[in-house]
Motif scaffolding. Structure first.
Motif, PDB file in Angstrom:
ATOM      1  N   CYS A 135       0.842  -1.192   0.000  1.00 27.84           N
ATOM      2  CA  CYS A 135       0.000   0.000   0.000  1.00 27.84           C
ATOM      3  C   CYS A 135       0.882   1.249   0.000  1.00 27.84           C
ATOM      4  O   CYS A 135       2.004   1.218   0.479  1.00 27.84           O
ATOM      5  N   THR A 136       0.338   2.335  -0.526  1.00 31.24           N
ATOM      6  CA  THR A 136       1.116   3.566  -0.606  1.00 31.24           C
ATOM      7  C   THR A 136       0.206   4.785  -0.548  1.00 31.24           C
ATOM      8  O   THR A 136      -1.007   4.669  -0.702  1.00 31.24           O
ATOM      9  N   TRP A 137       0.812   5.939  -0.328  1.00 32.40           N
ATOM     10  CA  TRP A 137       0.071   7.202  -0.384  1.00 32.40           C
ATOM     11  C   TRP A 137       0.961   8.277  -0.979  1.00 32.40           C
ATOM     12  O   TRP A 137       2.185   8.185  -0.949  1.00 32.40           O
ATOM     13  N   VAL A 138       0.319   9.284  -1.565  1.00 32.47           N
ATOM     14  CA  VAL A 138       1.049  10.384  -2.178  1.00 32.47           C
ATOM     15  C   VAL A 138       0.251  11.677  -1.981  1.00 32.47           C
ATOM     16  O   VAL A 138      -0.980  11.658  -1.982  1.00 32.47           O
ATOM     17  N   LEU A 139       0.965  12.781  -1.796  1.00 33.96           N
ATOM     18  CA  LEU A 139       0.355  14.100  -1.691  1.00 33.96           C
ATOM     19  C   LEU A 139       0.451  14.756  -3.063  1.00 33.96           C
ATOM     20  O   LEU A 139       1.546  14.913  -3.600  1.00 33.96           O
ATOM     21  N   GLU A 140      -0.702  15.111  -3.651  1.00 36.02           N
ATOM     22  CA  GLU A 140      -0.726  15.728  -4.974  1.00 36.02           C
ATOM     23  C   GLU A 140      -1.063  17.207  -4.862  1.00 36.02           C
ATOM     24  O   GLU A 140      -2.053  17.576  -4.216  1.00 36.02           O
ATOM     25  N   ASP A 141      -0.275  18.038  -5.512  1.00 32.68           N
ATOM     26  CA  ASP A 141      -0.510  19.484  -5.584  1.00 32.68           C
ATOM     27  C   ASP A 141      -0.718  20.122  -4.208  1.00 32.68           C
ATOM     28  O   ASP A 141      -1.391  21.147  -4.092  1.00 32.68           O
ATOM     29  N   ASN A 142      -0.165  19.512  -3.179  1.00 29.07           N
ATOM     30  CA  ASN A 142      -0.254  20.018  -1.805  1.00 29.07           C
ATOM     31  C   ASN A 142      -1.687  20.273  -1.347  1.00 29.07           C
ATOM     32  O   ASN A 142      -1.943  21.130  -0.510  1.00 29.07           O
ATOM     33  N   GLU A 143      -2.669  19.495  -1.916  1.00 29.58           N
ATOM     34  CA  GLU A 143      -4.062  19.666  -1.492  1.00 29.58           C
ATOM     35  C   GLU A 143      -4.898  18.386  -1.559  1.00 29.58           C
ATOM     36  O   GLU A 143      -6.058  18.396  -1.174  1.00 29.58           O
ATOM     37  N   LEU A 144      -4.308  17.299  -2.031  1.00 31.75           N
ATOM     38  CA  LEU A 144      -5.039  16.037  -2.129  1.00 31.75           C
ATOM     39  C   LEU A 144      -4.102  14.879  -1.808  1.00 31.75           C
ATOM     40  O   LEU A 144      -3.014  14.783  -2.374  1.00 31.75           O
ATOM     41  N   VAL A 145      -4.523  14.018  -0.887  1.00 29.61           N
ATOM     42  CA  VAL A 145      -3.753  12.816  -0.581  1.00 29.61           C
ATOM     43  C   VAL A 145      -4.468  11.630  -1.220  1.00 29.61           C
ATOM     44  O   VAL A 145      -5.669  11.443  -1.032  1.00 29.61           O
ATOM     45  N   ARG A 146      -3.745  10.868  -2.017  1.00 34.69           N
ATOM     46  CA  ARG A 146      -4.272   9.646  -2.625  1.00 34.69           C
ATOM     47  C   ARG A 146      -3.619   8.454  -1.921  1.00 34.69           C
ATOM     48  O   ARG A 146      -2.401   8.373  -1.869  1.00 34.69           O
ATOM     49  N   ILE A 147      -4.454   7.573  -1.412  1.00 40.11           N
ATOM     50  CA  ILE A 147      -3.978   6.363  -0.734  1.00 40.11           C
ATOM     51  C   ILE A 147      -4.432   5.178  -1.574  1.00 40.11           C
ATOM     52  O   ILE A 147      -5.603   5.093  -1.963  1.00 40.11           O
ATOM     53  N   ILE A 148      -3.510   4.280  -1.859  1.00 38.66           N
ATOM     54  CA  ILE A 148      -3.849   3.073  -2.608  1.00 38.66           C
ATOM     55  C   ILE A 148      -3.610   1.875  -1.706  1.00 38.66           C
ATOM     56  O   ILE A 148      -2.491   1.634  -1.255  1.00 38.66           O
ATOM     57  N   LEU A 149      -4.697   1.153  -1.423  1.00 36.08           N
ATOM     58  CA  LEU A 149      -4.638  -0.058  -0.605  1.00 36.08           C
ATOM     59  C   LEU A 149      -4.752  -1.264  -1.509  1.00 36.08           C
ATOM     60  O   LEU A 149      -5.630  -1.302  -2.380  1.00 36.08           O
ATOM     61  N   VAL A 150      -3.894  -2.245  -1.320  1.00 35.59           N
ATOM     62  CA  VAL A 150      -3.947  -3.473  -2.106  1.00 35.59           C
ATOM     63  C   VAL A 150      -4.677  -4.527  -1.280  1.00 35.59           C
ATOM     64  O   VAL A 150      -4.217  -4.913  -0.202  1.00 35.59           O
ATOM     65  N   LYS A 151      -5.837  -4.954  -1.785  1.00 33.26           N
ATOM     66  CA  LYS A 151      -6.643  -5.952  -1.071  1.00 33.26           C
ATOM     67  C   LYS A 151      -5.910  -7.284  -1.016  1.00 33.26           C
ATOM     68  O   LYS A 151      -5.234  -7.675  -1.968  1.00 33.26           O
ATOM     69  N   SER A 152      -6.067  -7.996   0.095  1.00 27.36           N
ATOM     70  CA  SER A 152      -5.478  -9.329   0.173  1.00 27.36           C
ATOM     71  C   SER A 152      -6.387 -10.351  -0.499  1.00 27.36           C
ATOM     72  O   SER A 152      -5.912 -11.311  -1.082  1.00 27.36           O
ATOM     73  N   GLY A 153      -7.697 -10.156  -0.441  1.00 31.96           N
ATOM     74  CA  GLY A 153      -8.650 -11.007  -1.159  1.00 31.96           C
ATOM     75  C   GLY A 153      -9.021 -10.322  -2.452  1.00 31.96           C
ATOM     76  O   GLY A 153      -9.608  -9.250  -2.439  1.00 31.96           O
ATOM     77  N   ARG A 154      -8.650 -10.919  -3.574  1.00 31.69           N
ATOM     78  CA  ARG A 154      -8.838 -10.247  -4.859  1.00 31.69           C
ATOM     79  C   ARG A 154      -9.796 -11.017  -5.755  1.00 31.69           C
ATOM     80  O   ARG A 154      -9.390 -11.726  -6.663  1.00 31.69           O
ATOM     81  N   ASP A 155     -11.078 -10.854  -5.489  1.00 36.56           N
ATOM     82  CA  ASP A 155     -12.090 -11.395  -6.391  1.00 36.56           C
ATOM     83  C   ASP A 155     -13.331 -10.532  -6.280  1.00 36.56           C
ATOM     84  O   ASP A 155     -13.472  -9.734  -5.364  1.00 36.56           O
ATOM     85  N   ALA A 156     -14.238 -10.668  -7.223  1.00 37.30           N
ATOM     86  CA  ALA A 156     -15.416  -9.806  -7.275  1.00 37.30           C
ATOM     87  C   ALA A 156     -16.303  -9.959  -6.043  1.00 37.30           C
ATOM     88  O   ALA A 156     -17.049  -9.064  -5.695  1.00 37.30           O
TER      89      ALA A 156
ATOM     90  N   LEU B 179     -17.275  -4.300 -10.085  1.00 37.91           N
ATOM     91  CA  LEU B 179     -16.390  -5.410  -9.759  1.00 37.91           C
ATOM     92  C   LEU B 179     -16.764  -6.654 -10.546  1.00 37.91           C
ATOM     93  O   LEU B 179     -15.894  -7.396 -10.999  1.00 37.91           O
ATOM     94  N   THR B 180     -18.050  -6.889 -10.738  1.00 41.01           N
ATOM     95  CA  THR B 180     -18.502  -8.038 -11.521  1.00 41.01           C
ATOM     96  C   THR B 180     -18.053  -7.893 -12.973  1.00 41.01           C
ATOM     97  O   THR B 180     -17.527  -8.841 -13.565  1.00 41.01           O
ATOM     98  N   LEU B 181     -18.228  -6.715 -13.541  1.00 43.45           N
ATOM     99  CA  LEU B 181     -17.783  -6.481 -14.921  1.00 43.45           C
ATOM    100  C   LEU B 181     -16.267  -6.613 -15.037  1.00 43.45           C
ATOM    101  O   LEU B 181     -15.747  -7.150 -16.019  1.00 43.45           O
ATOM    102  N   GLU B 182     -15.558  -6.144 -14.017  1.00 48.78           N
ATOM    103  CA  GLU B 182     -14.102  -6.270 -14.016  1.00 48.78           C
ATOM    104  C   GLU B 182     -13.703  -7.746 -14.001  1.00 48.78           C
ATOM    105  O   GLU B 182     -12.781  -8.158 -14.696  1.00 48.78           O
TER     106      GLU B 182
END
Length: 154
Positions: free
Chosen positions: A75-96, A122-125
């Motif tokens: 998982c990671t996070w980043v500060l964009e344009d000093n006004e938005l934090v984006r956090i990306i979490l990687v799920k351990s269970g990966r199915d629809a 998620l179903t379409l994915e």
């Protein structure tokens, strides 16, 4: 393949008091609105397999146990344009069938319409992953897709 699908079909965000969250089969995306001019050193984002703690300028913004489990080291996070934090979490269970009802246990739940749309995406994915070469990005599904939907014939 999932990135291509996401670009075409979009994701369905669930609004929160501090921003929003959304999900795909593999990941959960969190956007936190922070005051313009925020510096990275003013942010503490502790991500563990079952919990998160997000602190801005010494004040807790949100904290709690996830609705699912994540691979904290990925998982990671980043500060964009000093006004938005984006956090990306990687799920351990990966199915629809692993569609989170809420970001945290009993907190930041998706409203019924938003959750319904999340399940559809998620179903379409899943269909896209199981049937490479077919374009499901504009597909419209109906019926019972709760828990990942019906299995397509092979």
């Amino acid at each position: 393949m999932a990135d291509h699908f996401d670009e075409k079909s979009g994701i369905v965000p669930s609004k929160t008091p501090w921003g929003s969250w959304a999900q795909t089969i593999d990941e959960v995306f969190i956007e936190v609105n922070v005051p313009k001019g925020t510096k990275g050193r003013e942010i503490i984002c502790e991500i563990k397999p079952k919990s998160i703690n997000f602190i801005l300028k010494g004040k807790e913004v949100f904290k709690g146990d996830f609705a699912g489990t994540v691979l904290a080291d990925e998982c990671t996070w980043v500060l964009e344009d000093n006004e938005l934090v984006r956090i990306i979490l990687v799920k351990s269970g990966r199915d629809a069938a692993n569609c989170w009802h809420s970001l945290l246990s009993n907190e930041y739940s998706a409203d019924p319409w938003t959750f319904n749309e999340m399940e559809k995406k998620l179903t379409l994915e899943r269909f896209q992953k199981e049937n490479p070469g077919f374009d499901f990005s504009k597909a419209n599904i109906s019926g019972n897709y709760s828990g990942g939907g019906p299995k397509l014939p092979t």
